[in-house]
Motif scaffolding. Structure first.
Motif, PDB file in Angstrom:
ATOM      1  N   ASP A   1     -21.226 -37.962 -11.064  1.00  0.00           N
ATOM      2  CA  ASP A   1     -21.682 -39.255 -11.532  1.00  0.00           C
ATOM      3  C   ASP A   1     -23.119 -39.535 -11.138  1.00  0.00           C
ATOM      4  N   ALA A   2     -23.856 -38.494 -10.896  1.00  0.00           N
ATOM      5  CA  ALA A   2     -25.260 -38.709 -10.586  1.00  0.00           C
ATOM      6  C   ALA A   2     -25.950 -39.308 -11.804  1.00  0.00           C
ATOM      7  N   PRO A   3     -26.907 -40.176 -11.579  1.00  0.00           N
ATOM      8  CA  PRO A   3     -27.591 -40.787 -12.714  1.00  0.00           C
ATOM      9  C   PRO A   3     -28.247 -39.734 -13.586  1.00  0.00           C
ATOM     10  N   THR A   4     -28.138 -39.908 -14.864  1.00  0.00           N
ATOM     11  CA  THR A   4     -28.774 -38.976 -15.784  1.00  0.00           C
ATOM     12  C   THR A   4     -30.154 -39.503 -16.137  1.00  0.00           C
TER      13      THR A   4
ATOM     14  N   SER B   1     -25.387 -48.732  -9.055  1.00  0.00           N
ATOM     15  CA  SER B   1     -26.469 -48.081  -9.797  1.00  0.00           C
ATOM     16  C   SER B   1     -26.334 -46.568  -9.807  1.00  0.00           C
ATOM     17  N   LYS B   2     -25.627 -46.038  -8.829  1.00  0.00           N
ATOM     18  CA  LYS B   2     -25.496 -44.579  -8.738  1.00  0.00           C
ATOM     19  C   LYS B   2     -24.422 -44.028  -9.671  1.00  0.00           C
ATOM     20  N   VAL B   3     -23.592 -44.913 -10.182  1.00  0.00           N
ATOM     21  CA  VAL B   3     -22.449 -44.443 -10.973  1.00  0.00           C
ATOM     22  C   VAL B   3     -22.801 -44.460 -12.446  1.00  0.00           C
ATOM     23  N   ASP B   4     -22.977 -43.277 -12.971  1.00  0.00           N
ATOM     24  CA  ASP B   4     -23.330 -43.194 -14.383  1.00  0.00           C
ATOM     25  C   ASP B   4     -22.118 -42.767 -15.198  1.00  0.00           C
ATOM     26  N   VAL B   5     -22.256 -42.911 -16.483  1.00  0.00           N
ATOM     27  CA  VAL B   5     -21.194 -42.481 -17.395  1.00  0.00           C
ATOM     28  C   VAL B   5     -21.290 -40.971 -17.566  1.00  0.00           C
ATOM     29  N   PRO B   6     -20.166 -40.261 -17.494  1.00  0.00           N
ATOM     30  CA  PRO B   6     -20.224 -38.806 -17.721  1.00  0.00           C
ATOM     31  C   PRO B   6     -20.809 -38.503 -19.096  1.00  0.00           C
ATOM     32  N   GLU B   7     -21.672 -37.521 -19.127  1.00  0.00           N
ATOM     33  CA  GLU B   7     -22.313 -37.165 -20.389  1.00  0.00           C
ATOM     34  C   GLU B   7     -21.310 -36.407 -21.262  1.00  0.00           C
TER      35      GLU B   7
END
Lengths: 204, 179
Positions: A2-5, B47-53
């Motif tokens: 879940d690292a920022p892209t 903020s560190k938790v992004d959506v899986p690509e």
């Protein structure tokens, strides 16, 4: 993982609009032209708008449903609704704001239907610098945090998602949610406080 | 001590804004500082938790599906689109009107035969119109009226023989002074 892209958030896209174009219309002018073409019923023009906003809309939907399958269905639904309603888009707000509003409504309707969650998309880009155990731990933390966001009251969750993950201004969030800047600020802070409590309850 | 800072003000402070007075309050109020620290920690974690690509080919698949679903939608009507059904109806009326009285092609070298009703005077000059209208009692004509075709359609539908018979009848009646 879940690292920022490096995916650009909406403001970055809008910022690019302001850059002088060397040839042809600017992205914003092209967007306006595409919207007008859509109003005339030219379906091909809508493809340009989908290309431009697909990533943001998909990610918005994913934040609400926490799985790829439902996010995909919802994203399609959002664009379909936008196509049906684009004749009524008067340009009183940015097209992106209008689209986000459709997206939030679609997500809320989806949640109201209470469909059981589908299987989550596996993480696709593992960080080679991180060990397997740490990756698992980070993924677990991310899952818990997404679930905590999902437990927030509707307006707080929408505010957090639009503000933190889509980088909208307070004014834009207020337009999307039909609220005021003051309420958005209050909801954001209150939502962050609640998120902190939920994270603590789940052992962070 | 003054009352605690509002959530709205706390957001301003979280974003590095706020007035000197608000910052002074924060410096002296442990409760407000704690609330701000908690919010900052939550913001940092979130903020560190992004959506899986999704997989690379996903975006094209999404666009294809949207295109397909939009193609299944009915045609969009423009601002004047509501006139389309009326325009279509008007076109049908014009076509029917133009086709009334149409005859098979005339063989070359033969003078075309005018339809019998073409000999009739214009409506406003036709003294016999009252008589013709009397034929409306006839069943066929009633049907014509009921179907909205009216007198013109009735006359137009007459064969040459029927037209001649009608003309003769009108003349006889006129001569007998019944008109």
């Amino acid at each position: 993982m879940d690292a920022p892209t490096s995916t650009p958030a909406l403001p970055a896209v809008l910022a690019a609009d302001e850059a002088p174009a060397e040839t042809g219309p600017s992205p914003r002018e092209a967007e306006r032209a595409a919207i007008e073409a859509c109003k005339r019923g030219e379906r091909e023009a809508f493809d340009q708008l989908v290309v431009r906003y697909q990533r943001e809309i998909y990610r918005l939907c994913y934040r609400y449903v926490n799985n790829h399958e439902d996010a995909n269905d919802l994203a399609q639904e959002v664009f379909l609704r936008a196509w049906r309603a684009i004749g009524r888009f008067r340009g009183q707000s940015a097209f992106s704001t209008w689209l986000y509003r459709i997206g939030i409504n679609a997500c809320l309707n989806f949640r109201a239907a209470r469909r059981p969650p589908a299987q989550e998309l596996p993480e696709t880009i593992p960080d080679p610098g991180v060990g397997a155990a740490e990756r698992v731990e980070r993924a677990e933390q991310a899952r818990r945090l997404r679930e905590a966001v999902g437990r927030l009251p509707e307006k707080q969750r929408a505010t957090l998602i639009l503000k933190i993950y889509h980088d909208l201004t307070h004014k834009e969030v207020a337009q999307v949610l039909g609220s005021t800047v003051g309420t958005v600020k209050a909801n954001l802070f209150h939502g962050l406080g609640n998120l902190r409590k939920l994270m603590a309850e789940e052992g962070e | 001590m003054a009352s605690h800072l509002s959530d709205r003000t706390m957001t301003d402070l979280l974003e590095g804004e706020g007035t000197p007075e608000q910052r002074a309050h924060l410096a002296s109020c442990a409760a407000c500082r704690s609330r701000l620290d908690n919010a900052r920690a939550a913001l940092e974690a979130a903020s560190k938790v992004d959506v899986p690509e999704p997989p690379g080919l996903y975006w094209e698949a999404l666009r294809r599906n949207v295109r397909r679903r939009i193609a299944e939608e009915p045609e969009r009507r423009t601002r004047w689109g509501w006139l389309a059904p009326l325009a279509a109806a008007a076109a049908v009326v014009v076509i029917v009107a133009l086709s009334v009285g149409e005859r098979p092609p005339t063989p070359a070298g033969v003078a075309p035969t005018l339809p019998a009703w073409s000999a009739l005077p214009p409506v406003e000059e036709d003294d016999n119109l009252a008589v013709v209208s009397g034929f409306a009692e006839e069943e066929a004509l009633v049907a014509d009226w009921e179907e909205g075709r009216g007198l013109a359609a009735f006359v137009a539908a007459l064969s040459d023989q029927e037209s001649e018979a009608l003309t003769m009848a009108l003349r006889v009646e006129q001569q007998e002074g019944e008109l």
